[in-house]
Design an enzyme around this catalytic site. Structure first.
Site, PDB file in Angstrom:
ATOM      1  CB  SER A  34       1.533   9.112   1.638  1.00  0.00           C
ATOM      2  OG  SER A  34       0.146   9.079   1.373  1.00  0.00           O
ATOM      3  CB  CYS A  37       0.110  -1.627   2.818  1.00  0.00           C
ATOM      4  SG  CYS A  37      -1.624  -1.210   3.489  1.00  0.00           S
ATOM      5  CE1 TYR A 193      -9.228  -1.371   1.757  1.00  0.00           C
ATOM      6  CE2 TYR A 193      -7.991   0.605   1.546  1.00  0.00           C
ATOM      7  CZ  TYR A 193      -8.176  -0.672   1.335  1.00  0.00           C
ATOM      8  OH  TYR A 193      -7.313  -1.184   0.706  1.00  0.00           O
TER       9      TYR A 193
HETATM   10  C1  LIG Z   1       2.699   0.245  -1.398  1.00  0.00           C
HETATM   11  C2  LIG Z   1       1.538   1.191  -1.096  1.00  0.00           C
HETATM   12  C3  LIG Z   1       0.788   1.003  -0.308  1.00  0.00           C
HETATM   13  C4  LIG Z   1      -0.274   1.924   0.143  1.00  0.00           C
HETATM   14  N1  LIG Z   1      -0.785   1.994   1.303  1.00  0.00           N
HETATM   15  C5  LIG Z   1      -1.804   3.010   1.879  1.00  0.00           C
HETATM   16  C6  LIG Z   1      -2.328   2.799   3.112  1.00  0.00           C
HETATM   17  O1  LIG Z   1      -1.859   1.923   4.157  1.00  0.00           O
HETATM   18  N2  LIG Z   1      -3.136   3.942   3.423  1.00  0.00           N
HETATM   19  C7  LIG Z   1      -3.642   4.863   2.487  1.00  0.00           C
HETATM   20  O2  LIG Z   1      -4.326   5.617   2.889  1.00  0.00           O
HETATM   21  N3  LIG Z   1      -3.198   4.796   1.355  1.00  0.00           N
HETATM   22  C8  LIG Z   1      -2.177   3.884   0.986  1.00  0.00           C
HETATM   23  N4  LIG Z   1      -1.625   4.094  -0.423  1.00  0.00           N
HETATM   24  C9  LIG Z   1      -1.782   5.115  -1.197  1.00  0.00           C
HETATM   25  C10 LIG Z   1      -0.836   6.117  -1.067  1.00  0.00           C
HETATM   26  O3  LIG Z   1      -0.522   6.653   0.491  1.00  0.00           O
HETATM   27  C11 LIG Z   1      -0.919   7.337  -1.819  1.00  0.00           C
HETATM   28  O4  LIG Z   1      -2.163   7.860  -1.415  1.00  0.00           O
HETATM   29  C12 LIG Z   1      -0.977   6.979  -3.209  1.00  0.00           C
HETATM   30  O5  LIG Z   1      -0.041   5.992  -3.685  1.00  0.00           O
HETATM   31  C13 LIG Z   1      -0.839   8.194  -4.368  1.00  0.00           C
HETATM   32  O6  LIG Z   1       0.398   8.888  -4.014  1.00  0.00           O
HETATM   33  P1  LIG Z   1       1.789   8.730  -4.889  1.00  0.00           P
HETATM   34  O7  LIG Z   1       1.508   9.096  -6.268  1.00  0.00           O
HETATM   35  O8  LIG Z   1       2.573   9.687  -4.115  1.00  0.00           O
HETATM   36  O9  LIG Z   1       2.027   7.408  -4.604  1.00  0.00           O
HETATM   37  C14 LIG Z   1      -0.448   3.056  -0.762  1.00  0.00           C
HETATM   38  C15 LIG Z   1       0.161   3.084  -1.917  1.00  0.00           C
HETATM   39  C16 LIG Z   1       1.082   2.226  -2.287  1.00  0.00           C
HETATM   40  C17 LIG Z   1       1.989   2.528  -3.537  1.00  0.00           C
END
Ligand SMILES: Cc1cc2nc3c(=O)[nH]c(=O)nc-3n(C[C@H](O)[C@H](O)[C@H](O)COP(=O)(O)O)c2cc1C
Length: 369
Positions: A34, A37, A193
Site C-alpha cells: 500500500s 509516504c 486530499y
Molecule cells: C507511514 C505511512 C504513510 C502512508 N502514506 C500513504 C500514501 O502516500 N498514500 C495513501 O493512500 N495512504 C498512505 N498511508 C495509508 C496506508 O496506505 C494504509 O491505507 C493504512 O496505513 C492502513 O493500512 P495498514 O493497517 O496496513 O497500515 C500511509 C500509511 C503509513 C503508515
C-alpha cells in the site's frame, strides 16, 4: 547481474497467491504494498531511501508495489519531503526503481495525487502540523476556502481556470508515470486530499458546476479520470483510492460512494477501487480493529460489479487469505505489516502452503526463514 525469481502464481492453491489479470498486466499474487509516504525526498526526487523501501518489498514478494503518493505540482505536496512528478530528476529516480521492481517479476505502481488544503504540512515526526512561514509554508488550494481544521491555513478556492491547471498537472504526471514504465496507476482521492475534498460536502461548498449536489461534487473526479486516461494507455490498469466514508455526520458517506463507484464501473475505464476511509475532518469517529475496512471492499464489489482492494489492519496470512478466498476483495493492500516485515509475503506463502519465490541467490536463507 540481477537474478529474476520465478514468480508466476499458481491457478490453484491459496487464493492469496493466485495471479490476477487486469488488462494486459498480470499480478503474480494478490498482495499489494500500500502507498506509504517516506517524507524524506529533497525537491520531490526519489533517492536511495525510496529505492530500498520499494525494492525490498518487491524482493519480499508483494505482487504489486506502489510508490507513496507522488504529487503533480509542488504546492500539492503534503510535506516538503514528499515525492513529485514534475521534474526530470524525479523521472530518473522513478525509472531506476521501476526497472528493479520489474526485474523481480513484480508489478510497479504509482499512486498519484494532490494534497489540496492538507498540503504545506510538517513531517509527522515534527508534529505534522501546518508549516510556519519560517519553515517555508506555501499557499494551498482547494475546492473552497475552508480550512481543514483550527490552526490550518485557509486555502485559495480554485476557479475554473485553476481546476484546468490542476488537471493539466495530473496529465503531465501520468505521462511521466507511463514513460518511466509504471504498469498500474492509482488516483489518490481519499484521506482528505484534493480528489476527496471535491467529493465531500465538508470541504466542497461551491455553488458552481463543481459543487453542490452529487453530480457537481463528483465532476472533478470524473474529469480527473478523463485526464488520466488521456495519457494512460488502454492496456494498463487504473485504480482509484476512495475514502468510503468521512466517519462524520453530514460528510461523504457509503451511500454516495456506492453511487459513485457504480458510475465509475459503468465508465469502463477504471479497473479497481481501493477502499479506505476517513481523513476529511478532525471530528471523525472511527472504531479501528483488524480488517475494519474490509466490509467496504466487500459491499462495493458485490453492489457495483467492480474489482476492489481491501486495506487496513490486515496482518495475518489466514486473514489475508480469507479476504480473497471469500470474495470480499480481489487484492489485499498492506502498509504497516509490510513496513515491519518486507518478507511477509514469503512467510505467508510458507504458512498457507504456497510455493515460496525467493530470488535464487537468497534461496539458502529459505531454510532459516
Ligand atoms: C507511514 C505511512 C504513510 C502512508 N502514506 C500513504 C500514501 O502516500 N498514500 C495513501 O493512500 N495512504 C498512505 N498511508 C495509508 C496506508 O496506505 C494504509 O491505507 C493504512 O496505513 C492502513 O493500512 P495498514 O493497517 O496496513 O497500515 C500511509 C500509511 C503509513 C503508515
Amino acid at each position: 547481474m540481477i537474478v529474476t525469481p520465478h514468480r508466476e502464481g499458481a491457478a490453484d492453491g491459496p487464493h492469496l497467491f493466485r495471479p490476477l489479470q487486469l488488462r494486459s498486466v498480470t499480478l503474480p499474487n494478490r498482495i499489494v504494498l500500500s502507498p506509504m509516504c517516506q517524507y524524506c525526498a529533497v525537491d520531490g526526487v526519489p533517492d536511495d531511501w525510496h529505492f530500498q523501501h520499494l525494492a525490498s518489498r518487491a524482493v519480499g514478494g508483494a505482487g504489486l508495489v506502489f510508490t507513496e503518493v507522488a504529487h503533480v505540482e509542488p504546492r500539492g505536496r503534503i510535506t516538503p519531503g514528499c515525492l513529485g512528478t514534475y521534474s526530470e530528476a524525479q523521472a530518473l529516480g522513478f525509472q531506476r526503481i521501476v526497472r528493479f521492481i520489474k526485474q523481480q517479476g513484480v508489478v510497479p505502481g504509482m499512486q498519484i495525487g494532490h494534497a489540496g488544503r492538507k498540503a504545506s504540512a510538517n513531517l509527522p515526526w515534527r508534529g505534522g502540523q501546518p508549516l510556519g512561514a519560517a519553515e517555508g509554508a506555501w499557499t494551498t488550494v482547494a475546492p473552497s476556502a475552508v480550512a481543514f481544521a483550527d490552526g490550518w491555513p485557509t486555502p485559495d478556492a480554485l476557479d475554473e481556470g485553476g481546476i484546468k491547471e490542476v488537471l493539466a498537472a495530473f496529465r503531465r504526471g501520468v505521462a511521466m508515470a507511463r514513460d518511466v514504465g509504471f504498469e498500474v496507476i492509482e488516483l489518490h482521492a481519499a484521506h482528505g486530499y484534493l480528489g476527496h475534498q471535491f467529493l465531500s460536502p465538508l470541504a466542497n461548498r461551491r455553488n458552481d458546476g463543481y459543487g453542490g449536489d452529487f453530480a457537481g461534487r463528483t465532476r472533478f473526479l470524473h474529469e480527473l479520470i478523463d485526464a488520466t486516461r488521456s495519457e494512460w494507455p488502454d492496456h494498463l490498469p487504473l485504480f482509484v483510492r476512495l475514502s468510503v466514508t468521512d466517519w462524520v455526520e453530514g460528510g461523504w458517506n457509503e451511500a454516495e460512494t456506492t453511487e459513485l463507484v457504480r458510475a465509475l464501473a459503468a465508465r469502463g475505464d477504471v479497473d479497481l477501487i481501493d477502499c479506505s476511509s476517513g481523513g476529511m475532518h478532525p471530528a471523525q469517529k472511527i472504531e479501528v480493529f483488524p480488517g475494519y475496512q474490509v466490509p467496504f471492499a466487500e459491499r462495493l464489489r458485490a453492489r457495483c460489479d467492480i474489482a476492489t482492494g481491501a486495506v487496513g489492519m490486515i496482518q495475518s496470512p489466514h486473514q489475508a487469505e480469507q479476504i480473497v478466498a471469500t470474495g470480499a476483495a480481489d487484492l489485499v493492500f498492506m502498509a504497516r505489516t509490510l513496513l515491519a516485515d518486507p518478507y511477509w509475503p514469503q512467510r505467508a506463502a510458507h504458512v498457507l502452503g504456497a510455493p515460496r519465490t525467493w530470488p535464487p541467490n537468497m534461496g539458502r536463507g529459505d531454510a532459516f526463514a
